[in-house]
Each structure stands twice: as C-alpha cells, then as structure tokens.
Motif scaffolding. Structure first.
Motif, short mmCIF file in Angstrom:
data_model
loop_
_atom_site.label_atom_id
_atom_site.label_comp_id
_atom_site.label_asym_id
_atom_site.label_seq_id
_atom_site.Cartn_x
_atom_site.Cartn_y
_atom_site.Cartn_z
N ALA A 183 -13.15 -16.38 -23.51
CA ALA A 183 -12.01 -16.90 -22.76
C ALA A 183 -11.83 -18.40 -23.01
CB ALA A 183 -12.20 -16.64 -21.28
N ALA A 184 -10.63 -18.78 -23.43
CA ALA A 184 -10.33 -20.19 -23.70
C ALA A 184 -10.08 -20.96 -22.40
CB ALA A 184 -9.12 -20.30 -24.61
N PHE A 185 -9.75 -20.22 -21.32
CA PHE A 185 -9.48 -20.84 -20.02
C PHE A 185 -9.52 -19.76 -18.95
CE2 PHE A 185 -5.60 -20.57 -22.68
CZ PHE A 185 -5.08 -19.40 -22.16
N ASP A 186 -9.50 -20.15 -17.69
CA ASP A 186 -9.46 -19.18 -16.59
C ASP A 186 -8.14 -18.43 -16.63
OD1 ASP A 186 -11.83 -20.31 -15.86
OD2 ASP A 186 -11.11 -21.25 -14.02
N GLY A 187 -8.18 -17.10 -16.53
CA GLY A 187 -6.93 -16.36 -16.50
C GLY A 187 -7.09 -14.93 -16.96
N LYS A 188 -5.99 -14.36 -17.46
CA LYS A 188 -5.93 -12.97 -17.90
C LYS A 188 -5.99 -12.94 -19.42
CE LYS A 188 -5.01 -11.83 -13.59
NZ LYS A 188 -6.02 -11.19 -12.73
N HIS A 189 -6.92 -12.17 -19.95
CA HIS A 189 -7.15 -12.12 -21.39
C HIS A 189 -7.16 -10.65 -21.83
CE1 HIS A 189 -8.67 -16.37 -21.31
NE2 HIS A 189 -8.89 -16.01 -20.05
N GLY A 190 -6.39 -10.32 -22.85
CA GLY A 190 -6.37 -8.92 -23.25
C GLY A 190 -5.44 -8.64 -24.41
N TRP A 191 -4.85 -7.44 -24.39
CA TRP A 191 -4.16 -6.90 -25.55
C TRP A 191 -2.77 -6.37 -25.18
CZ3 TRP A 191 -8.97 -6.11 -23.79
CH2 TRP A 191 -10.04 -6.51 -24.60
N PHE A 192 -1.87 -6.57 -26.13
CA PHE A 192 -0.53 -5.97 -26.07
C PHE A 192 -0.43 -5.05 -27.28
CE2 PHE A 192 3.70 -6.03 -27.96
CZ PHE A 192 4.49 -5.60 -26.91
N TRP A 193 -0.04 -3.79 -27.06
CA TRP A 193 0.12 -2.84 -28.15
C TRP A 193 1.54 -2.26 -28.11
CZ3 TRP A 193 -4.20 -2.22 -24.84
CH2 TRP A 193 -5.46 -2.48 -25.41
N ARG A 194 2.09 -1.99 -29.30
CA ARG A 194 3.37 -1.28 -29.39
C ARG A 194 3.27 -0.22 -30.48
NH1 ARG A 194 8.35 -2.05 -27.48
NH2 ARG A 194 8.01 -4.22 -26.89
N ASN A 195 3.77 0.97 -30.14
CA ASN A 195 3.78 2.10 -31.08
C ASN A 195 5.09 2.10 -31.85
OD1 ASN A 195 3.58 4.52 -32.43
ND2 ASN A 195 3.79 5.80 -30.61
N ARG A 196 5.03 1.78 -33.13
CA ARG A 196 6.22 1.77 -33.98
C ARG A 196 6.29 3.01 -34.88
NH1 ARG A 196 10.20 -1.27 -32.05
NH2 ARG A 196 9.66 -3.48 -31.81
N THR A 197 5.43 4.00 -34.63
CA THR A 197 5.45 5.21 -35.43
C THR A 197 6.38 6.24 -34.78
OG1 THR A 197 3.62 6.33 -34.27
CG2 THR A 197 3.03 4.75 -35.99
N ALA A 198 6.49 7.40 -35.43
CA ALA A 198 7.39 8.46 -34.94
C ALA A 198 6.65 9.48 -34.08
CB ALA A 198 8.06 9.16 -36.12
N ALA A 199 5.37 9.25 -33.81
CA ALA A 199 4.58 10.21 -33.02
C ALA A 199 3.85 9.49 -31.89
CB ALA A 199 3.57 10.92 -33.92
N ASP A 200 3.39 10.27 -30.90
CA ASP A 200 2.62 9.69 -29.81
C ASP A 200 1.29 9.14 -30.33
OD1 ASP A 200 4.65 10.63 -28.29
OD2 ASP A 200 3.46 12.03 -27.09
N VAL A 201 0.87 8.02 -29.75
CA VAL A 201 -0.40 7.39 -30.11
C VAL A 201 -1.15 7.09 -28.82
CG1 VAL A 201 -1.54 5.41 -31.18
CG2 VAL A 201 0.51 6.37 -32.23
N THR A 202 -2.44 7.43 -28.77
CA THR A 202 -3.26 7.15 -27.59
C THR A 202 -4.22 5.99 -27.89
OG1 THR A 202 -3.17 9.44 -26.82
CG2 THR A 202 -4.96 8.07 -25.97
#
Length: 218
Positions: A183-202
């Motif tokens: 963590a670079a500082f106090d706060g919320k740290h995590g991931w953003f994902w987007r599915n750009r394919t033509a099928a469901d992704v888990t």
C-alpha cells in the motif's frame, strides 16, 4: 604541481558547431517523441513505427484502461452523491474515532489483521467489477487471480483516504496475475476488471496479508 593550460581557441567549438549540435539533439528528441513516446504512452502513431514495434497497442491499452477506470469512478461517485443529499447525516465522529484508533492504537501497518480471503465474480460480455482491500500505508498483501473461461482487461490501483490515487499495474487480455501489493498510502487498494470477450468470464481472487477488509465495490 602541474598547471593546466587553457585550451587553444582553435580547440573550442564554434558558434556554428554549437548551433548544429543543438539542432541535431532537438531533432533526435523529436524522433524519439514521435516514434516511441507517443505510441507507447498515448497510442498515437503518426509514422507507423509504433505498430511495427508493438508500442501502439501498449499505449492503447494504457489509454483505454485509464478511461474505463475513470468512467467507473465517476459512476460510483454519482451513485454515492444522492445519499449525501437525502438528509442522512454521516457519522463523522465514528469515522474519526475509527481512524484515530487505527493510527494511534494499531500504529503501523504491521498491526493490521493478517487474513486470507477468496472471492469470485462472474462477468458477462462488456461487464466490469472492482474489488478493494482496506490497507494502511506500507501494509503488504499477496494475491493471485484467474479469469476462468477467458481473459480480461485489468487495472490494479488505489484510492487514498486523503484523495490520493495511484495505478500499480495494468494489462489487457490477461488470463491470470499474481504478486505482492504494498500500500502506497492509507485507503482502498485493489483491482478493476472488464470482460471484453464474447463469453462469460469468472474472476477468482485469492488474497493473503495485512488488510482489515475486502469488499466488492461495483
């Protein structure tokens, strides 16, 4: 002792030579800007060299992920803003006491709870999600995530309690990723994902380390 002698006038570069060197340096900088910097950072490739070297795609990835992350942050703020005007008074005292406890009693990041978690989210084509860890500055967490059924674009980033923002890593069409996040500082740290394919992704995310909370924020 040796006395250094001043160079002879003939050994010094002339004004014409200095101007020529400056022009050459400026031309070289311009070539680097057009052929490397613009394609790799912004996806702008006026000469076509960036496409040949694979730099243009890199710049397009950075630009696209930055735009998507910014759009989703703005949407999240728009969703939160009505609550601020609905007449509900935020419990600022409670929030302040929580922060004082974390900083004065818990002290450093090492005082945070060591924990392990596993979360999964299924994304339909075009959908996005975001999962964040609540971490103190200097805290560390190991992680591994996998996109079952396809690949995803991702942006590992953070939003600080004091308004700071940073991006740790970005990627496009990625099936899996692992490592350690500090963590670079106090706060919320995590991931953003987007599915750009033509099928469901888990997305299956496993985390372990010094964080007090893990939450799906969108």
């Amino acid at each position: 002792m040796f006395n250094s002698q001043a160079p002879a006038p003939g050994d010094l570069p002339s004004s014409k030579q200095l101007v020529k060197s400056t022009v050459i340096a400026a031309a070289a900088a311009a070539v680097i800007l057009v052929t490397i910097v613009l394609p790799s950072e912004y996806g702008i490739d006026p000469t076509g060299t960036g496409s040949v070297l694979g730099l243009t795609e890199m710049g397009e990835i950075k630009t696209q992920l930055a735009e998507e992350a910014e759009d989703d942050r703005q949407k999240a703020q728009e969703v939160k803003s009505p609550a601020a005007t609905s007449g509900t008074v935020p419990q600022q005292g409670s929030s302040l006491m929580d922060r004082l406890f974390r900083e004065l009693v818990a002290g450093t990041a090492h005082a945070q709870e060591m924990r392990q978690d596993k979360m999964s989210v299924t994304l339909k084509p075009g959908e996005a999600t975001e999962i964040k860890l609540t971490m103190s500055k200097g805290a560390k967490a190991t992680y591994v995530w996998t996109a079952e059924g396809g690949v995803v674009n991702f942006d590992m980033h953070a939003d600080g309690d004091g308004g700071e923002t940073t991006s740790y890593e970005k990627g496009r069409a990625t099936p899996t990723e692992s490592g350690e996040m500090e963590a670079a500082f106090d706060g919320k740290h995590g991931w953003f994902w987007r599915n750009r394919t033509a099928a469901d992704v888990t997305i299956i995310l496993k985390t372990s380390g010094a964080y007090s909370d893990i939450k799906k924020v969108m």
